[in-house]
Design an enzyme around this catalytic site. Structure first.
Site, PDB file in Angstrom:
ATOM      1  N   SER A  52      -9.325  -7.936   0.853  1.00 14.67           N
ATOM      2  CA  SER A  52      -8.074  -7.380   0.385  1.00 14.67           C
ATOM      3  C   SER A  52      -8.169  -7.435  -1.126  1.00 14.67           C
ATOM      4  CB  SER A  52      -6.903  -8.207   0.864  1.00 14.67           C
ATOM      5  OG  SER A  52      -6.881  -9.428   0.213  1.00 14.67           O
TER       6      SER A  52
ATOM      7  N   SER B 137       0.089  -2.691   3.585  1.00 13.71           N
ATOM      8  CA  SER B 137      -0.741  -3.429   4.550  1.00 13.71           C
ATOM      9  C   SER B 137      -1.911  -4.070   3.830  1.00 13.71           C
ATOM     10  CB  SER B 137      -1.296  -2.480   5.608  1.00 13.71           C
ATOM     11  OG  SER B 137      -2.292  -1.657   5.031  1.00 13.71           O
ATOM     12  N   ASP B 138      -2.413  -5.176   4.358  1.00 12.25           N
ATOM     13  CA  ASP B 138      -3.708  -5.660   3.883  1.00 12.25           C
ATOM     14  C   ASP B 138      -4.723  -4.556   4.190  1.00 12.25           C
ATOM     15  OD1 ASP B 138      -5.769  -7.168   2.874  1.00 12.25           O
ATOM     16  OD2 ASP B 138      -5.190  -8.997   3.896  1.00 12.25           O
ATOM     17  N   CYS B 139      -5.852  -4.593   3.470  1.00 14.26           N
ATOM     18  CA  CYS B 139      -6.705  -3.413   3.474  1.00 14.26           C
ATOM     19  C   CYS B 139      -7.301  -3.145   4.849  1.00 14.26           C
ATOM     20  CB  CYS B 139      -7.765  -3.541   2.400  1.00 14.26           C
ATOM     21  SG  CYS B 139      -6.958  -3.535   0.790  1.00 14.26           S
TER      22      CYS B 139
ATOM     23  N   ALA C 260      -5.611  -2.872   7.562  1.00 19.24           N
ATOM     24  CA  ALA C 260      -4.943  -3.585   8.658  1.00 19.24           C
ATOM     25  C   ALA C 260      -4.503  -2.633   9.770  1.00 19.24           C
ATOM     26  CB  ALA C 260      -3.745  -4.377   8.131  1.00 19.24           C
TER      27      ALA C 260
END
Ligand SMILES: *[C@@H]1O[C@H](CO)[C@@H](O)[C@H](O)[C@H]1NC(C)=O
Ligand SMILES: *[C@@H]1O[C@H](CO)[C@@H](O)[C@H](O)[C@H]1NC(C)=O
Ligand SMILES: *[C@@H]1O[C@H](CO)[C@@H](O)[C@H](O)[C@H]1NC(C)=O
Ligand SMILES: *[C@@H]1O[C@H](CO)[C@@H](O)[C@H](O)[C@H]1NC(C)=O
Ligand SMILES: *[C@@H]1O[C@H](CO)[C@@H](O)[C@H](O)[C@H]1NC(C)=O
Ligand SMILES: *[C@@H]1O[C@H](CO)[C@@H](O)[C@H](O)[C@H]1NC(C)=O
Length: 695
Positions: free
Chosen positions: A3, A213-215, A217
């Site tokens: 992330s 979002s986290d990368c 996700a």
């Protein structure tokens, strides 16, 4: 799948492909959050945020950076094995929350616009992001990866521990972004949970900004967690509906010869066409994103920052902040017989040993940083004061761990130093005519019981990952130009502890039925602690005198909002008529006020952090052993005293989270405890606070 994280860092932000519409984060060095956290200095945390945002604006003006930053990482370190402990400010939710508020205020606030009647138009210096929401601190532990991990979490732990720093970040920091995590929470991927996103962050806490979002996700939810067998279009629709505004998608995944962009961009149109997503959900997401850009002056500029340029990057102020920040976070763990500070005149030469003596940038900086302005190794720092010789009869050993052992995607298997390092330290200590000095570089805690108990290892200093000026900061402490005042922001457990509890068990409280001992200083008081939370010695001696005398009593108007409380078996003869009150339905204006005089009884100047804990009434079941409710770092001259005033809001400071997840103030006698970091001085003080309710 990194992330785009940034932890504490300052100085010339060199952004990696940063754009504004796809926010990325980056940073420069100094110090990593775990040792930044150890300073317990709120104005330092804010200054670091200000320095980063000044350099970010300068980089933006130079066409080298964006204005949106996915930092800080404020997940509570629930388990000492967590690979990302180095990115965070520690294990206490309140301290982590205060870190978040100050750092975010430093990153975001434009002077004169700290509050605004319309928060959606409040200008932003840069946009910060509190991440990763929620209940995330398992990366990869024996095959349990965050991509598939389902955190089974009780509501009480959500309110009390996992959400608390995020709530403080949004409510008090007014952060402009929150990032949801990869993991599931009670079955539902965090980024697809409408209750967590729209319900809690946006509605209950009132976020003014966007949720990202986290990368990857959303991809992970589809390809890896295979949640409900959703297709890409269905996952896209689910996250938009839950309240996600932006998908950090990586473009390095190639399908059919083409890079795959983020899911929302790729599948959003189809989701609308198929009737799975309402256009109004897309409009809301875009409004949240564009509002943030407008607040940053992305379209019409922000004149007050437009003259920032190269000269504002690595300025003298920022370099001295890097040095001072690193010094403030150093924690003296052991100092037998006052071995430290060293007198360079007495020891004309020292031997410098150990794998981190010439630690490369990658170790000094911790994770997610750009190159520092300059970079001073521990050996460089020491060599300015003394000759380095291997013939010398005093040895300073620089050891610790590194990013191969603790980092994103990689939890630790044990809490030990590498075996050959332990052997080398013991060998050198045994052969040395004088006790040696051990300096540890790490983010998480390490079981160095072998060193704590060894008389040939006279002093131990924890330097965290101290950044570009780290070598100078270490030398300032070792040679006594700076008296260490850092305190541990996380418990350093003995290795045996981790065999008592799997990383995947989320509970904070002990579970005698499973043999689980409880987590963090708030719930674990067993024998497997090497250095407790808040431990930290000094070159001087501090003691406290408080105005609180024998204690105090407060009466709160119950107003019919009494709640039940769980008591320990046999602890009360009769349940009080009003055991506790619900803080949510109380005006909570009452405070407990006291002054503490911090007396420096030694002969060197130094800084000290007063950590204020409350201890709930002993008859209450399931309550924390104690909890930090306030802290203040002060500088005190040798032989002098400084007075610190505290005003504890009764509902916040004496509130506990009951089994039912309500926050209540219990009736009975709570205790205020001011615990010194130095256990050798009997200087902790406490006083009782009796709380009653009037009906
Ligand atoms: C997720 O799934 C994709 C597609 O099956 C696979 O290529 C990738 O390696 C997986 N990623 C992880 C982190 O398991
Ligand atoms: C070695 O240590 C002793 C004290 O233990 C000191 O008297 C002596 O001068 C030291 N020698 C050198 C070369 O530093
Ligand atoms: C320990 O072993 C590792 C791996 O072989 C090596 O890279 C490292 O330099 C050794 N450390 C010490 C202190 O000998
Ligand atoms: C505090 O308690 C002690 C012992 O009970 C008593 O002698 C003293 O007078 C009390 N002081 C105050 C200020 O109430
Ligand atoms: C704390 O000290 C200040 C300044 O000396 C004083 O005005 C105040 O009344 C004190 N507060 C308490 C609770 O003793
Ligand atoms: C706290 O940090 C600020 C900013 O770096 C610094 O000026 C101040 O001296 C620090 N306070 C103490 C008591 O160390």
């Amino acid at each position: 799948m990194a992330s785009s994280a940034m932890h504490v860092s300052i100085l010339s932000l060199l952004l990696l492909g940063t754009t504004v519409s796809i926010p990325r984060a980056s940073s420069r060095a100094v110090p990593s959050q775990s040792d930044g956290g150890a300073s317990f200095n709120e104005s330092l945390w804010q200054s670091i945020g200000q320095a980063i945002s000044t350099e970010a604006r300068a980089m933006y003006n130079l066409g080298k950076g964006g204005l949106t930053y996915w930092s800080p990482n404020i997940n509570v370190v629930r388990d000492p094995r967590w690979g990302r402990a180095l990115e965070t400010p520690g294990e206490d939710p309140f301290v982590v929350g205060r870190y978040a508020v100050n750092f975010v205020r430093g990153m975001q606030d434009v002077p004169g616009h700290e509050v605004a009647s319309d928060p959606m138009s409040r200008p932003l210096k840069t946009s910060a992001c509190c991440k990763h929401y929620a209940a995330y601190d398992v990366d990869d532990w024996y095959g349990h990866t965050r991509f598939k991990f389902d955190a089974r979490v009780e509501e009480r732990d959500m309110v009390e521990t996992f959400q608390r720093p995020f709530e403080m970040c949004v409510r008090h920091g007014d952060v402009s972004s929150v990032m949801c995590s990869y993991n599931r929470v009670n079955g539902i991927p965090a980024c697809a949970d409408a209750r967590l996103l729209s319900g809690t962050i946006r509605r209950d806490w009132g976020l003014h900004g966007y949720i990202v979002s986290d990368c990857d996700a959303v991809r992970v939810m589809t390809d890896n967690a295979t949640w409900l067998g959703y297709t890409a279009v269905e996952s896209t629709a689910a996250v938009l509906k839950a309240g996600l505004d932006l998908d950090c998608g990586e473009s390095w995944i190639v399908q059919n010869g083409k890079p795959v962009m983020d899911f929302l961009t790729t599948y959003g149109l189809e989701a609308v066409q198929k009737g799975k997503t309402r256009e109004s959900d897309v409009d809301n997401a875009l409004t949240n994103l564009y509002m943030t850009l407008m607040r940053l002056g992305y379209f019409d500029g922000m004149p007050r920052y437009e003259s920032l340029n190269e000269k504002d990057i690595c300025s003298d102020d920022h370099r001295s902040l890097a040095l001072d920040g690193a010094r403030q976070g150093m924690v003296l763990l052991k100092n037998h017989g006052g071995l430290l500070p060293l007198d360079p005149k007495k020891f004309g030469a020292v031997a410098v040993r150990g794998p981190h003596a010439e630690a490369p940038e990658k170790i000094m900086d911790g994770d997610y940083t750009g190159p520092p302005c300059r970079y001073v190794t521990p050996r460089d720092g020491i060599s300015k004061d003394v000759k380095i010789s291997h013939d010398a009869n005093l040895t300073i050993y620089f050891g610790g761990i590194n990013m191969h052992i603790e980092r994103e995607g990689n939890d630790r298997e044990d809490l030990l130093l590498p075996k050959n390092q332990t052997e080398q330290i013991l060998h050198i200590a045994a052969a040395s005519p004088n006790p040696i000095v051990l300096v540890i570089l790490s983010g998480g805690g390490i079981d160095i019981s072998f060193a704590q108990g060894n008389p040939k290892i006279g002093a131990i200093l924890w330097a965290g990952y101290p950044g570009g000026e780290g070598g100078n900061a270490i030398a300032d402490v070792i040679f006594g130009r700076y008296s260490p005042g850092g305190r541990l922001p996380l418990t350093w457990f003995k290795n045996k502890y981790i065999h008592q509890i799997p990383m995947t068990s989320m509970e904070l409280r002990p579970r005698p039925d499973h043999g689980y001992p409880g987590r963090t200083y708030k719930f674990y008081d067993g024998p497997e602690v090497l250095y407790r939370f808040g431990h930290g010695l000094s070159y001087t001696k501090f003691r406290y005198e408080t105005s609180a005398g024998n204690g105090t009593a407060v009466t709160l108007a119950a107003g019919g909002h009494c709640k039940r409380l769980s008591y320990k078996a046999g602890a009360v003869d009769a349940t009080p008529s009003c055991p506790a009150i619900d803080v949510a339905s109380h005006s909570c204006k009452e405070t407990v006020d006291f002054n503490v005089s911090v007396v420096n009884g030694g002969d060197v100047d130094g800084s000290h952090t007063v950590l204020v804990y409350t201890v709930p009434p002993p008859e209450v079941a399931g309550a924390p052993i104690k909890q930090v409710v306030a802290f203040q770092r002060v500088f005190v001259k040798a032989g002098g005293a400084a007075t610190v005033g505290f005003s504890l809001k009764v509902c916040e400071a004496f509130g506990i989270v009951e089994k039912t997840a309500y926050t209540v103030v219990p009736s009975g006698v709570s205790t205020v405890l001011l615990e010194n970091g130095d256990t050798s001085s009997p200087s902790s003080v406490s006083f009782p606070v009796k709380i009653n309710f009037s009906t």
